[in-house]
Design a protein around this motif. Structure first.
Motif, PDB file in Angstrom:
ATOM      1  N   UNK A   1       0.768  -1.322  -0.058  1.00  0.00           N
ATOM      2  CA  UNK A   1       0.020  -0.068   0.010  1.00  0.00           C
ATOM      3  C   UNK A   1       0.953   1.249  -0.040  1.00  0.00           C
TER       4      UNK A   1
ATOM      5  N   UNK B   1       0.435   3.697   1.632  1.00  0.00           N
ATOM      6  CA  UNK B   1       0.208   4.090   3.093  1.00  0.00           C
ATOM      7  C   UNK B   1       1.622   3.821   3.811  1.00  0.00           C
TER       8      UNK B   1
ATOM      9  N   UNK C   1      -6.841 -22.375   0.813  1.00  0.00           N
ATOM     10  CA  UNK C   1      -6.968 -20.947   1.235  1.00  0.00           C
ATOM     11  C   UNK C   1      -5.884 -20.136   0.437  1.00  0.00           C
ATOM     12  N   UNK C   2      -6.242 -18.868   0.467  1.00  0.00           N
ATOM     13  CA  UNK C   2      -4.904 -18.001  -0.215  1.00  0.00           C
ATOM     14  C   UNK C   2      -3.742 -18.070   0.468  1.00  0.00           C
TER      15      UNK C   2
ATOM     16  N   UNK D   1      -9.606 -10.105  -6.041  1.00  0.00           N
ATOM     17  CA  UNK D   1     -10.741  -9.478  -5.984  1.00  0.00           C
ATOM     18  C   UNK D   1     -11.133  -9.071  -4.613  1.00  0.00           C
ATOM     19  N   UNK D   2     -10.255  -9.665  -3.627  1.00  0.00           N
ATOM     20  CA  UNK D   2     -10.721  -9.467  -2.232  1.00  0.00           C
ATOM     21  C   UNK D   2      -9.644  -8.296  -1.494  1.00  0.00           C
ATOM     22  N   UNK D   3     -10.310  -7.447  -0.910  1.00  0.00           N
ATOM     23  CA  UNK D   3      -9.676  -6.295  -0.398  1.00  0.00           C
ATOM     24  C   UNK D   3      -8.624  -6.851   0.809  1.00  0.00           C
ATOM     25  N   UNK D   4      -7.454  -6.624   0.715  1.00  0.00           N
ATOM     26  CA  UNK D   4      -6.596  -6.710   2.000  1.00  0.00           C
ATOM     27  C   UNK D   4      -6.004  -8.421   1.804  1.00  0.00           C
ATOM     28  N   UNK D   5      -6.095  -8.792   0.491  1.00  0.00           N
ATOM     29  CA  UNK D   5      -5.493 -10.064   0.078  1.00  0.00           C
ATOM     30  C   UNK D   5      -3.868 -10.120  -0.038  1.00  0.00           C
TER      31      UNK D   5
ATOM     32  N   UNK E   1      -2.041  -7.685   1.826  1.00  0.00           N
ATOM     33  CA  UNK E   1      -1.597  -7.552   2.903  1.00  0.00           C
ATOM     34  C   UNK E   1      -1.686  -8.947   3.803  1.00  0.00           C
ATOM     35  N   UNK E   2      -2.607  -9.823   3.534  1.00  0.00           N
ATOM     36  CA  UNK E   2      -2.464 -11.198   4.037  1.00  0.00           C
ATOM     37  C   UNK E   2      -1.196 -11.845   3.304  1.00  0.00           C
TER      38      UNK E   2
ATOM     39  N   UNK F   1       2.244 -11.140   4.930  1.00  0.00           N
ATOM     40  CA  UNK F   1       2.344 -11.819   6.135  1.00  0.00           C
ATOM     41  C   UNK F   1       2.702 -13.309   6.099  1.00  0.00           C
TER      42      UNK F   1
ATOM     43  N   UNK G   1      -9.058  -5.609  -4.955  1.00  0.00           N
ATOM     44  CA  UNK G   1     -10.348  -5.147  -5.073  1.00  0.00           C
ATOM     45  C   UNK G   1     -10.392  -3.517  -5.333  1.00  0.00           C
TER      46      UNK G   1
ATOM     47  N   UNK H   1      -9.399  -1.468  -3.063  1.00  0.00           N
ATOM     48  CA  UNK H   1      -8.471  -0.781  -2.073  1.00  0.00           C
ATOM     49  C   UNK H   1      -7.096  -0.443  -2.770  1.00  0.00           C
ATOM     50  N   UNK H   2      -6.074  -0.953  -2.891  1.00  0.00           N
ATOM     51  CA  UNK H   2      -4.763  -0.500  -3.467  1.00  0.00           C
ATOM     52  C   UNK H   2      -4.185  -0.752  -4.624  1.00  0.00           C
TER      53      UNK H   2
ATOM     54  N   UNK I   1     -16.213  -7.623   1.486  1.00  0.00           N
ATOM     55  CA  UNK I   1     -15.220  -7.857   0.608  1.00  0.00           C
ATOM     56  C   UNK I   1     -13.721  -7.865   1.220  1.00  0.00           C
ATOM     57  N   UNK I   2     -13.865  -7.625   2.602  1.00  0.00           N
ATOM     58  CA  UNK I   2     -12.450  -7.753   3.236  1.00  0.00           C
ATOM     59  C   UNK I   2     -11.983  -9.053   3.460  1.00  0.00           C
ATOM     60  N   UNK I   3     -10.594  -9.176   3.322  1.00  0.00           N
ATOM     61  CA  UNK I   3      -9.999 -10.582   3.406  1.00  0.00           C
ATOM     62  C   UNK I   3     -10.433 -11.294   4.916  1.00  0.00           C
TER      63      UNK I   3
ATOM     64  N   UNK J   1     -11.149 -15.282   4.140  1.00  0.00           N
ATOM     65  CA  UNK J   1     -10.361 -15.916   4.537  1.00  0.00           C
ATOM     66  C   UNK J   1     -10.401 -16.528   6.121  1.00  0.00           C
TER      67      UNK J   1
ATOM     68  N   UNK K   1      -6.258  -4.455   6.553  1.00  0.00           N
ATOM     69  CA  UNK K   1      -6.256  -5.251   5.625  1.00  0.00           C
ATOM     70  C   UNK K   1      -6.927  -4.510   4.414  1.00  0.00           C
ATOM     71  N   UNK K   2      -8.164  -4.107   4.599  1.00  0.00           N
ATOM     72  CA  UNK K   2      -9.040  -3.299   3.448  1.00  0.00           C
ATOM     73  C   UNK K   2      -8.853  -2.037   3.375  1.00  0.00           C
ATOM     74  N   UNK K   3      -8.062  -1.321   4.490  1.00  0.00           N
ATOM     75  CA  UNK K   3      -7.731   0.096   4.820  1.00  0.00           C
ATOM     76  C   UNK K   3      -9.106   0.810   4.941  1.00  0.00           C
TER      77      UNK K   3
END
Lengths: 305, 152
Positions: A10, A12, A85-86, A105-109, A111-112, A115, A127, A129-130, B112-114, B118, B139-141
């Motif tokens: 991101x 940010x 799982x992702x 397509x999933x937001x935060x994917x 970041x996960x 990790x 998604x 997001x970024x 739609x947040x991971x 997940x 995650x989704x910010x």
């Protein structure tokens, strides 16, 4: 700035100095300084969502600098289809490559993924997001045009509510004392939570509904597409989209020196008569995706310092 | 608490008094603290308060709640004050500490947040200062202005 081993998730996550350093590095790569820097490196491209330009840009960036690419462009052939799982997909792929580029397509994917991966992950869009590499190539294009990012007058036009490119770019430019003009219909205004975060020193913004309301010329106008699916009524879409179409005539209002940018694909929000003017820099902007992504791939794998 | 309002609530010999809870959040606070099955709990709602206009009070008998437990209500009742009682005397007074990070305490409303797809443990960071913080999902910010509504 040492990004070796770091993920690019991101915009940010980047302080101002690091943003400037990445942009400078992208233009250094463009000048030809780091030819062959990715020799022997393997990139895994995981595109859980279809993409043409971003995927080709990353693959082109890797291959033309000596690296190789593995991966998939169709989620239907990945193990996600089998219910994996992702996190498990990433834990596996991380052993096959030096760096992962992922669109999901999933937001935060992303970041996960960053990790659980043991190699750097570059977010190619999660998604709505970024999409940080788009922001970096936008910034590199602005830097290339003006020789600086500091203190510019930047307009953003069209769908400012749902467009992730304008959110990320405005967050980054806010660190550089930008004077923003946000030009959008009332239903597609920049979200309040994004406006609240534009707090860099000397940064300011105005919100207007029409380019006729601009009271000053612009250095850059960043145009985004207004999508039909945002409107329940097709006639309302036609009316709104027509009011946010930019052509050669618009230059009188925007300033004769204004640079017009667009993340592409364009549909009809920029009239083709603008393409041949020196103001139109959107295709050059898209081409800057290659050196920008090469710089990021090199920085995170440690082959570019 | 004034002498009058003290008399209106069951006096406590030992345990924890949570005062200055914005009304009407006492039941929500009990739920968040997870103490509903922990013996006698006295709840007072709508006491007059010079600070809040109206306030709620929760008394948990024979249980000294640690900061780790009471800080869980930081996003719902940041104005709350904690009094630990022993032998009918206040032996410790403290305020709520609003943490900078919330792991597994909130749910992200973005479908739609991971974290909702997940099964990832949620993780939020505090953005605003003062008693009305906003939180952002790492995650989704997305940023949320009413984080108290997200407490699970």
């Amino acid at each position: 700035m040492d990004l070796k081993g770091c993920s690019i998730v991101s915009i940010r996550d980047f302080p101002k100095e690091d943003i400037q350093a990445v942009v400078d590095k992208a233009l250094e790569v463009k000048s030809g300084k780091w030819a062959g820097a990715l020799d022997g490196k393997v990139l895994a491209t995981l595109f859980f969502e279809p993409s043409t330009r971003t995927r080709l840009s990353f693959e082109g960036a890797m291959v033309s600098m000596g690296g190789r690419v593995i991966g998939f462009a169709d989620p239907n052939i990945s193990s996600a289809k089998k219910g994996e799982s992702l996190a498990d997909t990433i834990r596996t792929v991380t052993g096959y490559c030096d760096v992962i580029v992922m669109r999901h397509n999933i937001e935060g994917a992303a970041r996960l993924a960053s990790q659980v991966a043991t190699v750097p992950v570059i977010n190619a869009g999660d998604g709505s997001n970024q999409h940080p590499t788009q922001t970096f190539l936008d910034l590199a294009t602005i830097q290339e045009e003006f020789g600086r990012l500091e203190g510019l007058k930047v307009g953003m036009l069209g769908d400012l509510k749902y467009g992730r490119t304008v959110h990320s770019l405005s967050l980054a430019l806010a660190l550089f004392g930008t004077k923003f003009s946000f030009i959008a219909p009332p239903s597609l205004r920049m979200p309040e939570y994004t406006l609240e975060q534009l707090k860099g020193a000397d940064t300011s913004f105005i919100e207007i509904g029409d380019i006729n309301e601009l009271n000053d010329s612009l250095d850059v106008l960043y145009v985004t597409r207004i999508q039909k699916e945002r409107f329940a009524d097709f006639q309302e879409y036609e009316r709104v989209a027509g009011a946010y179409r930019i052509g050669r005539d618009s230059l009188k209002l925007l300033g004769e020196e204004v640079r017009i940018m667009h993340p592409l694909p364009r549909v009809d929000e920029i009239v083709e008569d603008l393409d041949k003017t020196p103001n139109a820099i959107y295709f050059r902007q898209a081409h800057n995706g290659i050196p920008t992504r090469q710089a990021l791939l090199g920085l995170v794998t440690g082959t570019i310092q | 608490m004034t002498e009058d309002s003290k008399l209106k609530v069951y006096a406590l010999e030992s345990g924890t008094v949570i005062d200055h809870i914005p009304s009407p959040l006492a039941l929500k606070v009990v739920e968040i603290l997870g103490v509903q099955h922990e013996g006698i709990i006295t709840i007072g709602i709508n006491f007059p308060s010079s600070q809040l206009g109206r306030k709620d009070v929760v008394k948990v008998e024979n249980l000294k709640l640690t900061p780790a437990v009471t800080d869980r209500m930081a996003l719902v009742a940041p104005t709350a004050t904690i009094n630990i009682i022993e032998k009918s005397q206040v032996v410790e007074k403290r305020k709520i500490h609003i943490p900078n990070e919330f792991k597994g305490m909130l749910r992200c409303p973005n479908p739609n947040c991971v974290t909702n797809v997940e099964g990832v443990t949620t993780h939020f960071v505090r953005e605003g200062e003062g008693s009305k913080p906003t939180v952002r999902c790492i995650y989704c910010e997305r940023v949320y202005r009413q984080p108290g509504d997200l407490v699970v």
